[in-house]
Design a protein around this motif. Structure first.
Motif, PDB file in Angstrom:
ATOM      1  N   VAL A   1       0.832  -1.198   0.000  1.00  0.00           N
ATOM      2  CA  VAL A   1       0.000   0.000   0.000  1.00  0.00           C
ATOM      3  C   VAL A   1       0.870   1.253   0.000  1.00  0.00           C
ATOM      4  O   VAL A   1       0.608   2.225  -0.715  1.00  0.00           O
ATOM      5  N   LYS A   2       1.937   1.258   0.809  1.00  0.00           N
ATOM      6  CA  LYS A   2       2.836   2.409   0.836  1.00  0.00           C
ATOM      7  C   LYS A   2       3.523   2.614  -0.506  1.00  0.00           C
ATOM      8  O   LYS A   2       3.717   3.745  -0.958  1.00  0.00           O
ATOM      9  N   LYS A   3       3.884   1.516  -1.146  1.00  0.00           N
ATOM     10  CA  LYS A   3       4.545   1.632  -2.452  1.00  0.00           C
ATOM     11  C   LYS A   3       3.615   2.274  -3.477  1.00  0.00           C
ATOM     12  O   LYS A   3       4.005   3.165  -4.226  1.00  0.00           O
ATOM     13  N   ASN A   4       2.350   1.830  -3.504  1.00  0.00           N
ATOM     14  CA  ASN A   4       1.388   2.408  -4.450  1.00  0.00           C
ATOM     15  C   ASN A   4       1.087   3.865  -4.106  1.00  0.00           C
ATOM     16  O   ASN A   4       0.912   4.698  -4.990  1.00  0.00           O
ATOM     17  N   ALA A   5       1.026   4.162  -2.794  1.00  0.00           N
ATOM     18  CA  ALA A   5       0.785   5.549  -2.397  1.00  0.00           C
ATOM     19  C   ALA A   5       1.947   6.445  -2.812  1.00  0.00           C
ATOM     20  O   ALA A   5       1.747   7.589  -3.227  1.00  0.00           O
ATOM     21  N   GLY A   6       3.175   5.929  -2.716  1.00  0.00           N
ATOM     22  CA  GLY A   6       4.330   6.704  -3.159  1.00  0.00           C
ATOM     23  C   GLY A   6       4.284   6.997  -4.644  1.00  0.00           C
ATOM     24  O   GLY A   6       4.564   8.127  -5.074  1.00  0.00           O
ATOM     25  N   ARG A   7       3.918   6.016  -5.450  1.00  0.00           N
ATOM     26  CA  ARG A   7       3.784   6.250  -6.892  1.00  0.00           C
ATOM     27  C   ARG A   7       2.710   7.297  -7.179  1.00  0.00           C
ATOM     28  O   ARG A   7       2.878   8.145  -8.054  1.00  0.00           O
ATOM     29  N   ALA A   8       1.616   7.213  -6.440  1.00  0.00           N
ATOM     30  CA  ALA A   8       0.530   8.171  -6.665  1.00  0.00           C
ATOM     31  C   ALA A   8       0.982   9.590  -6.325  1.00  0.00           C
ATOM     32  O   ALA A   8       0.667  10.541  -7.051  1.00  0.00           O
ATOM     33  N   TRP A   9       1.743   9.760  -5.254  1.00  0.00           N
ATOM     34  CA  TRP A   9       2.233  11.083  -4.884  1.00  0.00           C
ATOM     35  C   TRP A   9       3.212  11.621  -5.924  1.00  0.00           C
ATOM     36  O   TRP A   9       3.150  12.799  -6.296  1.00  0.00           O
ATOM     37  N   ILE A  10       4.114  10.784  -6.399  1.00  0.00           N
ATOM     38  CA  ILE A  10       5.066  11.222  -7.424  1.00  0.00           C
ATOM     39  C   ILE A  10       4.329  11.647  -8.688  1.00  0.00           C
ATOM     40  O   ILE A  10       4.621  12.684  -9.294  1.00  0.00           O
ATOM     41  N   SER A  11       3.342  10.853  -9.097  1.00  0.00           N
ATOM     42  CA  SER A  11       2.555  11.192 -10.291  1.00  0.00           C
ATOM     43  C   SER A  11       1.830  12.520 -10.112  1.00  0.00           C
ATOM     44  O   SER A  11       1.835  13.360 -11.018  1.00  0.00           O
ATOM     45  N   ALA A  12       1.232  12.725  -8.927  1.00  0.00           N
ATOM     46  CA  ALA A  12       0.488  13.965  -8.697  1.00  0.00           C
ATOM     47  C   ALA A  12       1.414  15.176  -8.732  1.00  0.00           C
ATOM     48  O   ALA A  12       1.088  16.210  -9.329  1.00  0.00           O
ATOM     49  N   VAL A  13       2.585  15.071  -8.115  1.00  0.00           N
ATOM     50  CA  VAL A  13       3.523  16.200  -8.089  1.00  0.00           C
ATOM     51  C   VAL A  13       4.004  16.544  -9.495  1.00  0.00           C
ATOM     52  O   VAL A  13       4.053  17.722  -9.894  1.00  0.00           O
ATOM     53  N   LEU A  14       4.358  15.524 -10.284  1.00  0.00           N
ATOM     54  CA  LEU A  14       4.837  15.775 -11.646  1.00  0.00           C
ATOM     55  C   LEU A  14       3.752  16.434 -12.497  1.00  0.00           C
ATOM     56  O   LEU A  14       4.024  17.378 -13.259  1.00  0.00           O
ATOM     57  N   LEU A  15       2.522  15.964 -12.377  1.00  0.00           N
ATOM     58  CA  LEU A  15       1.441  16.521 -13.185  1.00  0.00           C
ATOM     59  C   LEU A  15       1.113  17.949 -12.757  1.00  0.00           C
ATOM     60  O   LEU A  15       0.827  18.810 -13.604  1.00  0.00           O
ATOM     61  N   ILE A  16       1.165  18.232 -11.455  1.00  0.00           N
ATOM     62  CA  ILE A  16       0.888  19.598 -10.994  1.00  0.00           C
ATOM     63  C   ILE A  16       1.968  20.566 -11.481  1.00  0.00           C
ATOM     64  O   ILE A  16       1.674  21.674 -11.945  1.00  0.00           O
ATOM     65  N   VAL A  17       3.233  20.163 -11.392  1.00  0.00           N
ATOM     66  CA  VAL A  17       4.320  21.014 -11.881  1.00  0.00           C
ATOM     67  C   VAL A  17       4.173  21.263 -13.377  1.00  0.00           C
ATOM     68  O   VAL A  17       4.382  22.388 -13.872  1.00  0.00           O
TER      69      VAL A  17
END
Length: 463
Positions: free
Chosen positions: A27-43
């Motif tokens: 679950v933590k691994k998937n949450a980490g991927r989701a956070w990285i994806s969100a940050v890249l898309l927002i930038v």
């Protein structure tokens, strides 16, 4: 309770509750991927407007041919011509007092000829008509000069030769042809035009035209805050204007790549991107309204024409990107897991199978090629979409019409490829009769054993 069944990624697993091996690892691994994806898309979303304006500044201004083709039609625009005629004529009559010069001329003529008083009064009656005639002559000369083909050629030649002056405008060079202040006020110096008009009047025999001084005055075309912002962005980002759009595209691709559910991420990103493009289009449209309403109404039409010419490139790019985002959102929905999307895919597959059965029902014409096409179908789709995207990037500026036609081309190519490719068909082979097995032979054994040969009794010995 050392063991328990937990649902992780759709599977029931039995994690062990011990140090270093917890249930929440996946679950933590998937949450980490989701956070990285969100940050890249927002930038990427934040940098998108900057990338668009920086690309417009570098491609529109630094490209001489594109710059001239944008501003050259202004020389033949009636609104721009009328503003130039009024300003030049008014400036000449302001600097040269035609009635006073005419009155002095006739008074001096009467004294030189020693005319009687009545003749002098009669001569004075001609002062006003002659002055009006001179004013009309100046207006006609200026109008003819501005509306002539020679003026348009000179305008185009000036744009071509002084294209670097526009770069100087955005870079804040004080020697630029167009001046832009910090509050966005755009002005056009009239000194070169007055010099040309003065030479034309002298050539046509208007003697007092030589008295026209060289006046360093400018026409205020309007206050356009967006141009001041564009100048700041140009000064900061002109060095990266060519590469910044590609960097933003890479951020979008990386954000989608890190997403857990890519179709959903593509759909959400496309919708937000389309809304962002609509907001940018609104800003440019409101900028035109502001530019044409805050200035003198006599200049509003000309300012609107100049504003449209300057921002036409970036407006076309924003509209094209918005349409691409809408198409991408539709494609992402079509490949989603919703019930309507599955029905749509079923309908599309049905149409493909119908066309396939009509073109090659027995798979006889392309029997050997269809499995190969099916094997490399993913590569083919990437090549088709990448080729269309490459063609679109070569069109400067990208327009809505170009996006629509290239989208239709991509759909046609993908449809044709889907019709041609099909999986390998395994022929149905009738199995031969199975040979007798050991079990069958063993089953027949008792029947054979039942028929034991009857032993013959030996013949009785004769006594």
């Amino acid at each position: 309770m050392g063991w328990a069944q937990v649902l992780v990624n759709g599977r029931l697993v039995r994690p062990r509750f011990s140090k270093g091996n917890t249930v929440s690892t996946a679950v933590k691994k998937n949450a980490g991927r989701a956070w990285i994806s969100a940050v890249l898309l927002i930038v990427a979303m934040v940098l998108t407007p900057v990338a668009i304006v920086a690309h417009w500044a570098t491609s529109e201004v630094t490209n001489t041919e594109r710059f001239v083709s944008t501003l050259s039609p202004l020389a033949s625009n009636p609104e721009v011509q009328q503003v130039i005629i009024d300003e030049v004529t008014g400036l000449i009559t302001e600097q040269v007092d035609i009635p006073e010069i005419t009155d002095s001329l006739f008074t001096g003529l009467g004294k030189a000829l020693n005319l009687p008083e009545k003749a002098q009064k009669a001569l004075d009656l001609l002062v006003s008509p002659v002055a009006n005639g001179v004013d009309s002559l100046i207006t006609n000369v200026v109008t003819t000069a501005v509306e002539s083909e020679a003026f348009q050629k000179a305008w185009t030649k000036t744009l071509t030769l002084t294209q670097e002056q526009t770069v100087a405008l955005l870079s804040g060079d004080p020697d630029s042809m167009l001046q832009l202040s910090n509050d966005g006020t755009l002005s056009l110096p009239l000194k070169p035009l007055i010099v040309e008009i003065k030479a034309t009047l002298v050539k046509q025999g208007v003697g007092f035209a030589s008295a026209i001084p060289e006046v360093d005055k400018s026409i205020v075309l309007g206050q356009i805050p967006e141009l001041a912002l564009a100048r700041v962005i140009y000064q900061v980002g002109v060095g990266v204007g060519t590469w910044l759009p590609w960097i933003v595209a890479g951020l979008f691709a990386a954000g989608i790549g890190f997403a857990r559910k890519r179709p959903r991420a593509i759909l959400a990103t496309s919708v937000v991107f389309a809304v962002l493009m609509a907001f940018l289009a609104f800003l440019f449209g409101s900028g035109r309204i502001v530019a044409t309403t805050v200035i003198d109404p006599g200049y509003s039409a000309a300012v609107g024409v100049v504003y449209d010419a300057l921002v036409s490139y970036v407006v076309n790019v924003v509209a094209a990107l918005g349409l691409i985002a809408i198409f991408t959102a539709i494609a992402a929905w079509a490949f989603s897991t919703s019930e309507t999307a599955e029905k749509f895919r079923g309908f599309a597959n049905k149409q493909i199978n119908t066309v396939r059965s009509f073109v090659d029902p027995e798979n006889a014409r392309l029997g050997a090629a269809t499995p190969v096409l099916h094997k490399y179908r993913i590569v083919a789709r990437v090549i088709i979409l990448g080729g269309v995207a490459l063609i679109l990037t070569a069109i400067q500026p990208a327009t809505i019409a170009a996006v629509i036609w290239l989208g239709i081309l991509a759909l046609v190519l993908l449809f044709v490829y889907e019709v041609l490719q099909r999986a390998t068909l395994t022929p149905v082979v009738v199995a031969p009769a199975a040979p007798a097995t050991k079990t069958t032979a063993a089953a027949k054994k008792p029947a054979t054993a039942a028929k034991k040969p009857v032993a013959k009794k030996p013949a009785a010995k004769k006594s």
